[in-house]
Design an enzyme around this catalytic site. Structure first.
Site, short mmCIF file in Angstrom:
data_model
loop_
_atom_site.label_atom_id
_atom_site.label_comp_id
_atom_site.label_asym_id
_atom_site.label_seq_id
_atom_site.Cartn_x
_atom_site.Cartn_y
_atom_site.Cartn_z
N PHE A 139 6.82 -0.50 -9.83
CA PHE A 139 5.65 0.03 -9.13
C PHE A 139 6.04 0.36 -7.70
O PHE A 139 6.56 -0.50 -7.00
CB PHE A 139 4.48 -0.97 -9.15
CG PHE A 139 3.24 -0.39 -8.53
CD1 PHE A 139 2.42 0.46 -9.25
CD2 PHE A 139 2.91 -0.66 -7.21
CE1 PHE A 139 1.28 1.03 -8.68
CE2 PHE A 139 1.78 -0.11 -6.63
CZ PHE A 139 0.96 0.74 -7.37
N ASP A 224 12.54 -1.79 -2.66
CA ASP A 224 11.11 -1.77 -2.39
C ASP A 224 10.68 -3.23 -2.25
O ASP A 224 10.51 -3.95 -3.24
CB ASP A 224 10.37 -1.08 -3.54
CG ASP A 224 8.85 -1.09 -3.34
OD1 ASP A 224 8.37 -1.84 -2.47
OD2 ASP A 224 8.16 -0.34 -4.05
N LYS A 253 2.29 -4.44 2.70
CA LYS A 253 1.50 -5.61 2.29
C LYS A 253 1.49 -6.72 3.35
O LYS A 253 0.77 -6.62 4.33
CB LYS A 253 1.95 -6.11 0.92
CG LYS A 253 1.58 -5.12 -0.20
CD LYS A 253 1.39 -5.79 -1.55
CE LYS A 253 0.69 -4.87 -2.53
NZ LYS A 253 1.59 -4.10 -3.37
C1 LIG Z 1 1.64 -2.61 -3.56
C2 LIG Z 1 2.98 -2.01 -3.76
C3 LIG Z 1 3.26 -0.69 -3.36
C4 LIG Z 1 2.19 0.23 -2.83
O1 LIG Z 1 1.67 -0.17 -1.61
P1 LIG Z 1 0.30 0.48 -1.08
O2 LIG Z 1 0.11 -0.15 0.27
O3 LIG Z 1 -0.75 0.15 -2.07
O4 LIG Z 1 0.52 1.95 -0.99
C5 LIG Z 1 4.54 -0.22 -3.49
N1 LIG Z 1 5.52 -1.00 -4.00
C6 LIG Z 1 5.30 -2.27 -4.38
C7 LIG Z 1 6.43 -3.09 -4.91
C8 LIG Z 1 4.01 -2.81 -4.29
O5 LIG Z 1 3.79 -4.07 -4.71
#
Ligand SMILES: *Cc1c(COP(=O)(O)O)cnc(C)c1O
Length: 406
Positions: A139, A224, A253
């Site tokens: 994700f 990420d 986050k």
């Molecule tokens: C939540 C998340 C995102 C997206 O972040 P947003 O602030 O919702 O755009 C991207 N990568 C990972 C691993 C995430 O957990």
């Protein structure tokens, strides 16, 4: 009911139906407790999806926000500002990175990372070197580029055509990556622990082999760390404990502890490809967000906080194992630090949403990662007593649910 009352029905009336929140509406939070419109109290094991790293209304963050609010809120990137520079110094001082790009969310941080990887390949190799390889269940956000790189087809369906030059291989399967990577690959992107995909940690040997394959093919490695970063895994960033250093790292986050901010970190060599005018965002690096993020890092990046993450991890795992001994509801408990997943056992398949609803009835906020994994992402400084009481509530919730086929 007066005209100015808002409730769950208002949501259906005036909001685009892309979310489906429960009936209750939280109105106030303090530490790891929340209260709804009716004054009912909840213990918060969700922390706004791994965002409220220091719980709700932490005094240091409140102070940073209020102090900056009295000075200047927004300038745009026509000017630079002191909080952004201070935060960038702090982040580069504490990581492999030498340069930072600030934005407002995880998706934007990844969008910047993917654009930079392509630009770097264009600048240093050729336009043919543009392919991005990512992993199944990954994700990376909800913009068109990030859902395209993400490994969950359901987030792309209906939005085609998607950007070209992206492929996906199974996670923790180095032979699959070896078969897919080539001189056309500009970047490989992975989460050190897949979060939304089911709380699946990267095998350290796999992560090291990914690094080697990237080096052999002159491809950039992007981590990420939007969910795993800022202490969530027990290290400031999860790459430290994996022993693998990426070329680009994305953070969001927990970085703002609830204030929207994202960051892309990289080396000077790679960052050079984002020359003047190549990329940008109006709000990125705004003084309010950067002041709060700096305060977050001041509290998180200390031995007290980071060591405390492991203690809390152990406590949650111990309680989950005790619940499992009683109810046989989990087939696996996994994850690192305070990013924990409990996979439901065969008899409980598909019931993650039911557990969430039952937990809420008992006064506990919890997350799932897919229908079969309960996800625990509490504040990094949640009081141990809140963990114990929260786990009591989870146990009561599970007792109220009868497993299938019983
Ligand atoms: C939540 C998340 C995102 C997206 O972040 P947003 O602030 O919702 O755009 C991207 N990568 C990972 C691993 C995430 O957990």
């Amino acid at each position: 009911m007066s005209d100015n009352t808002v409730n769950r029905a208002t949501f259906d009336a005036v909001m685009v139906p892309n979310y489906n929140p429960p009936a209750i509406i939280p109105v106030r939070g303090k530490g790891s407790r929340l209260w709804d419109q009716e004054g009912r109290e909840y213990i918060d094991f969700a922390a706004g999806i791994a965002v409220n790293a220091l719980g709700h209304c932490h005094p240091a963050l409140l102070n940073a926000l209020k102090t900056q609010a009295d000075k200047v809120w927004h300038l745009s990137n026509v000017f630079t500002n002191e909080p952004a520079l201070e935060l960038a110094k702090k982040m580069t001082g504490r990581t492999f990175a030498e340069q930072v790009f600030f934005c407002n969310s995880g998706a934007e941080a990844n969008e910047a990372a993917f654009k930079l990887a392509r630009k770097y390949a264009h600048d240093n190799f050729s336009g043919d070197k543009h392919e991005i390889i990512a992993f199944h269940q990954a994700f990376h956000g909800r913009t068109l580029f990030t859902v395209s790189v993400g490994g969950q087809a359901k987030y792309r369906e209906g939005f085609e055509p998607v950007p070209a030059g992206i492929s996906h291989v199974p996670f923790n399967d180095i032979e699959a990556l070896r078969a897919a990577i080539s001189e056309h690959t500009c970047a490989v992107v992975m989460e050190p622990i897949q979060g939304e995909g089911g709380v699946i940690p990267a095998d350290p040997e796999f992560a090291k082999a990914v690094r080697t394959l990237c080096d052999e093919h002159q491809a950039l490695l992007i981590f990420d760390e939007v969910q795993t970063g800022v202490g969530r895994s027990g290290a400031l960033y999860a790459y430290e404990s994996l022993g693998v250093t990426p070329d680009i790292l994305t953070s969001a986050k927990g970085l703002g502890g609830g204030f929207p901010i994202g960051a892309m970190l990289t080396t000077k060599k790679v960052g050079a490809s984002f020359g003047v005018g190549s990329h940008g965002t109006t709000y990125g690096g705004n003084p309010l967000g950067c002041s709060v993020a700096k305060a977050v890092l001041d509290v998180v990046d200390t031995p007290e906080t980071l060591d405390g993450v492991q203690r809390r991890h152990d406590l949650i795992v111990e309680r989950l194992e005790a619940i499992n001994a009683q109810h046989h509801c989990f087939s696996q408990i996994r994850g690192k630090g305070l990013l924990l997943g409990a996979e439901l056992s065969p008899r409980w398949q598909g019931r993650g949403g039911d557990v969430l609803a039952a937990a809420r009835e008992q006064g506990l906020m919890l997350l799932i990662a897919g229908p079969n994994v309960l996800r625990f992402t509490p504040s990094l400084i949640i009081p141990e007593d809140d963990i114990q009481q929260g786990m009591d509530r989870l146990e009561r919730a599970i007792e109220t649910l009868k497993p299938n086929n019983q």
